[in-house]
Design a protein around this motif. Structure first.
Motif, short mmCIF file in Angstrom:
data_model
loop_
_atom_site.label_atom_id
_atom_site.label_comp_id
_atom_site.label_asym_id
_atom_site.label_seq_id
_atom_site.Cartn_x
_atom_site.Cartn_y
_atom_site.Cartn_z
N LYS A 70 0.82 -1.22 0.00
CA LYS A 70 0.00 0.00 0.00
C LYS A 70 0.85 1.26 0.00
O LYS A 70 0.33 2.34 -0.27
N GLN A 71 2.16 1.18 0.28
CA GLN A 71 2.96 2.40 0.40
C GLN A 71 3.10 3.22 -0.88
O GLN A 71 3.14 4.46 -0.75
N PRO A 72 3.24 2.80 -2.08
CA PRO A 72 3.50 1.43 -2.52
C PRO A 72 5.00 1.18 -2.68
O PRO A 72 5.74 2.05 -3.11
N ASP A 73 5.41 -0.05 -2.36
CA ASP A 73 6.81 -0.46 -2.52
C ASP A 73 6.81 -1.94 -2.90
O ASP A 73 7.03 -2.82 -2.07
N LEU A 74 6.54 -2.20 -4.19
CA LEU A 74 6.37 -3.56 -4.65
C LEU A 74 7.65 -4.37 -4.52
O LEU A 74 7.61 -5.57 -4.20
N GLY A 75 8.82 -3.75 -4.75
CA GLY A 75 10.08 -4.48 -4.67
C GLY A 75 10.32 -5.05 -3.28
O GLY A 75 10.61 -6.24 -3.12
N THR A 76 10.20 -4.19 -2.25
CA THR A 76 10.39 -4.65 -0.88
C THR A 76 9.32 -5.65 -0.49
O THR A 76 9.59 -6.64 0.21
N ALA A 77 8.08 -5.41 -0.92
CA ALA A 77 6.98 -6.33 -0.61
C ALA A 77 7.26 -7.72 -1.16
O ALA A 77 7.00 -8.73 -0.49
N LEU A 78 7.79 -7.80 -2.37
CA LEU A 78 8.10 -9.10 -2.96
C LEU A 78 9.22 -9.80 -2.20
O LEU A 78 9.19 -11.03 -2.02
N LEU A 79 10.22 -9.03 -1.74
CA LEU A 79 11.30 -9.63 -0.96
C LEU A 79 10.78 -10.18 0.37
O LEU A 79 11.15 -11.28 0.78
N VAL A 80 9.92 -9.41 1.04
CA VAL A 80 9.34 -9.86 2.31
C VAL A 80 8.47 -11.10 2.06
O VAL A 80 8.55 -12.08 2.81
N LEU A 81 7.66 -11.06 1.01
CA LEU A 81 6.79 -12.19 0.69
C LEU A 81 7.61 -13.44 0.37
O LEU A 81 7.32 -14.54 0.86
N GLY A 82 8.64 -13.28 -0.46
CA GLY A 82 9.45 -14.42 -0.86
C GLY A 82 10.20 -15.04 0.31
O GLY A 82 10.21 -16.27 0.48
N THR A 83 10.81 -14.18 1.15
CA THR A 83 11.55 -14.71 2.29
C THR A 83 10.63 -15.41 3.28
O THR A 83 10.93 -16.50 3.79
N GLY A 84 9.46 -14.81 3.54
CA GLY A 84 8.49 -15.44 4.43
C GLY A 84 7.95 -16.74 3.86
O GLY A 84 7.76 -17.72 4.60
N PHE A 85 7.73 -16.76 2.55
CA PHE A 85 7.24 -17.98 1.92
C PHE A 85 8.21 -19.13 2.11
O PHE A 85 7.81 -20.27 2.38
N PHE A 86 9.52 -18.86 1.99
CA PHE A 86 10.50 -19.93 2.13
C PHE A 86 10.52 -20.49 3.55
O PHE A 86 10.76 -21.68 3.74
N VAL A 87 10.27 -19.64 4.56
CA VAL A 87 10.16 -20.17 5.92
C VAL A 87 8.99 -21.14 6.01
O VAL A 87 9.11 -22.24 6.57
N ILE A 88 7.84 -20.73 5.45
CA ILE A 88 6.65 -21.58 5.49
C ILE A 88 6.88 -22.88 4.72
O ILE A 88 6.51 -23.97 5.16
N TYR A 89 7.54 -22.77 3.57
CA TYR A 89 7.79 -23.96 2.74
C TYR A 89 8.76 -24.91 3.44
O TYR A 89 8.51 -26.12 3.53
N PHE A 90 9.86 -24.36 3.95
CA PHE A 90 10.82 -25.20 4.67
C PHE A 90 10.22 -25.75 5.96
O PHE A 90 10.65 -26.79 6.47
N GLY A 91 9.20 -25.05 6.48
CA GLY A 91 8.56 -25.49 7.71
C GLY A 91 7.69 -26.72 7.53
O GLY A 91 7.26 -27.32 8.53
N GLY A 92 7.40 -27.08 6.27
CA GLY A 92 6.63 -28.31 6.04
C GLY A 92 5.45 -28.15 5.12
O GLY A 92 4.63 -29.07 4.99
N LEU A 93 5.32 -27.00 4.43
CA LEU A 93 4.21 -26.82 3.49
C LEU A 93 4.32 -27.81 2.35
O LEU A 93 5.38 -27.95 1.73
N SER A 94 3.23 -28.50 2.06
CA SER A 94 3.23 -29.52 1.01
C SER A 94 3.40 -28.89 -0.36
O SER A 94 2.75 -27.89 -0.69
N PHE A 95 4.27 -29.51 -1.17
CA PHE A 95 4.50 -29.01 -2.52
C PHE A 95 3.22 -29.10 -3.37
O PHE A 95 3.02 -28.31 -4.28
N LYS A 96 2.37 -30.07 -3.04
CA LYS A 96 1.13 -30.25 -3.81
C LYS A 96 0.23 -29.02 -3.73
O LYS A 96 -0.51 -28.73 -4.67
N LEU A 97 0.29 -28.30 -2.62
CA LEU A 97 -0.54 -27.11 -2.47
C LEU A 97 -0.07 -25.97 -3.37
O LEU A 97 -0.83 -25.04 -3.64
N LEU A 98 1.18 -26.04 -3.81
CA LEU A 98 1.72 -24.97 -4.65
C LEU A 98 1.36 -25.16 -6.12
O LEU A 98 1.41 -24.20 -6.90
N VAL A 99 0.99 -26.38 -6.50
CA VAL A 99 0.68 -26.65 -7.91
C VAL A 99 -0.47 -25.80 -8.43
O VAL A 99 -0.35 -25.14 -9.47
#
Length: 378
Positions: free
Chosen positions: A155-184
């Protein structure tokens, strides 16, 4: 004398030497290309050298902190970051059409940078705490914890930083045990949306067509990516000049400080987002391959640290921060080569910038902390 020796020994042993060696090579390349790129931009070389020193001090200081302490501060650090983002939403300073800064009386800060570290810290703490009984509800809570700062930054808007935050957070969730099937299904939907945009480019990029989910300037960036020649002296100028510089470098490059696109001021933002175009013009394809190999080794070293960590918190945090470097490099290289829209993501340790360098230094310090400190999983 004995205390001094112990203090010096602690300074030396806190470093992860393979990681430090890679950082030294990247920093050396960064200052080398910055000297060529600065041109007539005043004291930017001296400023970048100062920024680099501050980042190294921050890295050393954070490396001294045991992961157990980092885990204790994860929740308050995240909460503080979200509160500051809300402060930006209601009381932030607007510059060039974006509201990203918050004035605290004696200093002006950009809270979104904090969230690059705070979000993976918080999510790693959350999954560490619930490691023994992960359920669907836990993943939903994690998505909410990630979604709140992501939405506020968008909303700031700052899409570049938002994507970095989203991507880094996503990898924590994925490494935490998120099923690959849900990403398909998400991947299929993303490909379908991309196909629709490409096929209907002419109609969707017409003036007055509202994309709803994107700001007008973000829509222009996507349209310019699809057809840079549609506005060669305006929105497409950055991408076109960058690709010309990269192409003119050839296999071996034109030589250090011999880049015509750079020194005739054709490359916009040549010290920040488009510093890779300067590097490619002067060092060519082989130089770029060498640079990418260094980044790859940096990421692999971070993943090795994650693999060797003795707690779930350390594994998730080190893995996510390692992939944060991947996101930085992937998005910046994509921007500069015309594969991705221009979203303002710097190239780690090469692009000019104090805040970004400080964030990267802290991230490397956390990796070193996890590498050098051992704790009992609780």
């Amino acid at each position: 004398m004995r205390r001094l020796g112990q203090w010096l020994w602690r300074i030396v042993t806190v470093f992860d030497w393979p990681l430090l060696g890679l950082l030294a090579m990247l920093a050396g390349l960064g200052m080398t290309i910055m000297y060529s790129a600065v041109g007539n931009t005043g004291g930017r070389f001296d400023d970048q050298l100062r920024n680099l020193m501050l980042a190294l001090v921050a890295m050393w200081a954070v490396a001294l902190v045991p992961p157990a302490w980092l885990r204790k501060f994860a929740v308050p650090f995240y909460v503080l970051g979200v509160i500051l983002l809300l402060g930006v939403e209601f009381f932030g300073e607007t510059s060039k059409g974006a509201t990203r800064w918050l004035h605290l009386g004696v200093v002006r800060i950009q809270p979104s940078e904090m969230l690059k570290i705070a979000v993976p810290l918080m999510l790693a703490w959350y999954f560490h705490r619930n490691d023994q009984q992960l359920r669907i509800r836990d993943f939903l809570v994690a998505i909410v914890l990630l979604g709140i700062p992501f939405i506020l930054i968008v909303k700031q808007p700052d899409l570049g930083t938002a994507l970095l935050v989203l991507g880094t957070g996503f990898f924590v969730i994925y490494f935490g045990g998120l099923s690959f099937k849900l990403l398909v299904p998400v991947t299929v939907i993303g490909i379908a949306v991309l196909a629709v945009v490409v096929v209907n480019e002419d109609a969707l990029c017409e003036p007055g067509v509202d994309w709803v989910v994107l700001h007008e300037y973000q829509k222009h960036r996507v349209c310019t990516l699809l057809n840079p020649g549609s506005d060669p002296l305006g929105k497409g100028f950055h991408t076109i000049q960058s690709m010309i510089a990269i192409g003119s470098g050839g296999l071996y490059g034109k030589g250090y400080m011999q880049g015509t696109q750079t020194h005739l001021d054709f490359i916009p933002e040549r010290t920040t987002d488009f510093v890779l175009a300067v590097f490619a013009e002067e060092f060519g394809l082989y130089g770029c391959i060498m640079l990418l190999v260094l980044y790859l080794l940096l990421i692999l070293r971070g993943l090795v640290i994650a693999w060797q960590a003795d707690t779930q918190f350390g594994r998730l945090l080190a893995g996510a921060l390692s992939m944060m470097f991947f996101i930085y490099v992937f998005v910046n290289v994509g921007m500069v080569t015309g594969v991705l829209p221009v979203v303002g993501v710097p190239l780690p340790f090469l692009s000019y910038g104090g805040t970004a360098l400080l964030t990267l230094g802290i991230a490397c310090g956390i990796l070193m902390s996890i590498s050098r400190h051992r704790e009992t999983s609780d």
